[in-house]
Design a protein around this motif. Structure first.
Motif, PDB file in Angstrom:
ATOM      1  N   LYS A 178       0.850  -1.184   0.000  1.00 17.92           N
ATOM      2  CA  LYS A 178       0.000   0.000   0.000  1.00 17.92           C
ATOM      3  C   LYS A 178       0.887   1.235   0.000  1.00 17.92           C
ATOM      4  O   LYS A 178       1.874   1.289   0.737  1.00 17.92           O
ATOM      5  CB  LYS A 178      -0.903   0.009   1.231  1.00 17.92           C
ATOM      6  CG  LYS A 178      -1.789   1.252   1.327  1.00 17.92           C
ATOM      7  CD  LYS A 178      -2.814   1.145   2.440  1.00 17.92           C
ATOM      8  CE  LYS A 178      -2.235   1.561   3.758  1.00 17.92           C
ATOM      9  NZ  LYS A 178      -3.245   1.686   4.824  1.00 17.92           N
ATOM     10  N   THR A 186       3.957   0.350   2.477  1.00 19.25           N
ATOM     11  CA  THR A 186       3.966  -0.663   3.535  1.00 19.25           C
ATOM     12  C   THR A 186       3.467  -1.998   3.000  1.00 19.25           C
ATOM     13  O   THR A 186       2.753  -2.057   1.998  1.00 19.25           O
ATOM     14  CB  THR A 186       3.074  -0.239   4.724  1.00 19.25           C
ATOM     15  OG1 THR A 186       1.766   0.053   4.247  1.00 19.25           O
ATOM     16  CG2 THR A 186       3.642   0.982   5.435  1.00 19.25           C
ATOM     17  N   GLU A 243       1.600  -5.950   3.901  1.00 18.26           N
ATOM     18  CA  GLU A 243       0.312  -6.328   4.497  1.00 18.26           C
ATOM     19  C   GLU A 243       0.353  -6.391   6.017  1.00 18.26           C
ATOM     20  O   GLU A 243      -0.682  -6.396   6.664  1.00 18.26           O
ATOM     21  CB  GLU A 243      -0.158  -7.666   3.911  1.00 18.26           C
ATOM     22  CG  GLU A 243      -0.550  -7.532   2.458  1.00 18.26           C
ATOM     23  CD  GLU A 243      -0.981  -8.843   1.831  1.00 18.26           C
ATOM     24  OE1 GLU A 243      -0.599  -9.924   2.345  1.00 18.26           O
ATOM     25  OE2 GLU A 243      -1.685  -8.794   0.811  1.00 18.26           O
ATOM     26  N   ARG A 244       1.556  -6.426   6.602  1.00 23.01           N
ATOM     27  CA  ARG A 244       1.693  -6.406   8.062  1.00 23.01           C
ATOM     28  C   ARG A 244       1.898  -4.982   8.573  1.00 23.01           C
ATOM     29  O   ARG A 244       2.201  -4.781   9.739  1.00 23.01           O
ATOM     30  CB  ARG A 244       2.858  -7.297   8.503  1.00 23.01           C
ATOM     31  CG  ARG A 244       2.675  -8.762   8.130  1.00 23.01           C
ATOM     32  CD  ARG A 244       3.891  -9.581   8.521  1.00 23.01           C
ATOM     33  NE  ARG A 244       5.082  -9.045   7.860  1.00 23.01           N
ATOM     34  CZ  ARG A 244       6.322  -9.115   8.360  1.00 23.01           C
ATOM     35  NH1 ARG A 244       6.553  -9.685   9.512  1.00 23.01           N
ATOM     36  NH2 ARG A 244       7.341  -8.601   7.689  1.00 23.01           N
ATOM     37  N   ASP A 245       1.739  -4.005   7.670  1.00 24.00           N
ATOM     38  CA  ASP A 245       1.918  -2.584   7.974  1.00 24.00           C
ATOM     39  C   ASP A 245       3.367  -2.244   8.304  1.00 24.00           C
ATOM     40  O   ASP A 245       3.640  -1.266   8.992  1.00 24.00           O
ATOM     41  CB  ASP A 245       0.973  -2.136   9.101  1.00 24.00           C
ATOM     42  CG  ASP A 245       0.634  -0.655   8.998  1.00 24.00           C
ATOM     43  OD1 ASP A 245       0.633  -0.117   7.871  1.00 24.00           O
ATOM     44  OD2 ASP A 245       0.410  -0.027  10.050  1.00 24.00           O
ATOM     45  N   ARG A 301       6.988  -0.900   7.111  1.00 24.00           N
ATOM     46  CA  ARG A 301       7.454   0.022   6.073  1.00 24.00           C
ATOM     47  C   ARG A 301       8.421  -0.680   5.127  1.00 24.00           C
ATOM     48  O   ARG A 301       9.404  -1.265   5.549  1.00 24.00           O
ATOM     49  CB  ARG A 301       8.101   1.241   6.696  1.00 24.00           C
ATOM     50  CG  ARG A 301       8.356   2.351   5.679  1.00 24.00           C
ATOM     51  CD  ARG A 301       8.992   3.566   6.307  1.00 24.00           C
ATOM     52  NE  ARG A 301       8.085   4.213   7.247  1.00 24.00           N
ATOM     53  CZ  ARG A 301       7.916   5.543   7.295  1.00 24.00           C
ATOM     54  NH1 ARG A 301       8.561   6.329   6.458  1.00 24.00           N
ATOM     55  NH2 ARG A 301       7.107   6.064   8.179  1.00 24.00           N
TER      56      ARG A 301
END
Length: 129
Positions: free
Chosen positions: A86, A106, A108-110, A112
């Motif tokens: 994202k 980022t 999928e686990r947020d 970076r």
């Protein structure tokens, strides 16, 4: 602004939110990898430049101008092998002749993946555009 036949379409980039203050999109890792199977750094740059350019174009329209990218830099923090990334672009500076955006990519686990900065020049729209 149509996306048919553009690099965004080719790379599977889907914009979910777009304003001069915030641009958000996703991009699949699959199809955008380098030979080791990792997300290509250039793909992260395409995502970042696209988001910064969209925000800049929306801002430029208030002045009857268009935005063209003149500088981009990116730091790649971690590898991604699968899933979707994202990108979130927020303005650093919104002026009459230039804009700058920070774009954070980022996984999928947020976590970076990449931090980028793009600067656009705002110019008069070319005739016939």
């Amino acid at each position: 602004m149509g996306m048919e036949g553009t690099l965004l379409q080719l790379m599977g980039i889907v914009v979910s939110e777009a304003s001069p203050e915030l641009v958000v999109a996703t991009m699949p890792v699959k199809g955008n990898t380098q030979p080791y199977g990792l997300l290509h750094g250039g793909a992260s740059c395409v995502l970042a430049e696209s988001l910064g350019s969209i925000g800049s174009a929306l801002h430029a329209a208030t002045y009857g101008k268009v935005a063209v990218g003149v500088d981009i830099n990116a730091t790649h923090h971690r590898a991604v092998r699968e899933g979707v990334v994202k990108g979130v672009a927020t303005p650093i500076y919104l002026g009459r002749t230039t804009t700058s955006y920070e774009v954070i990519v980022t996984d999928e686990r947020d976590k970076r993946v990449c931090t980028a900065r793009i600067t656009c020049q705002l110019i008069q729209a070319p005739p016939g555009s």
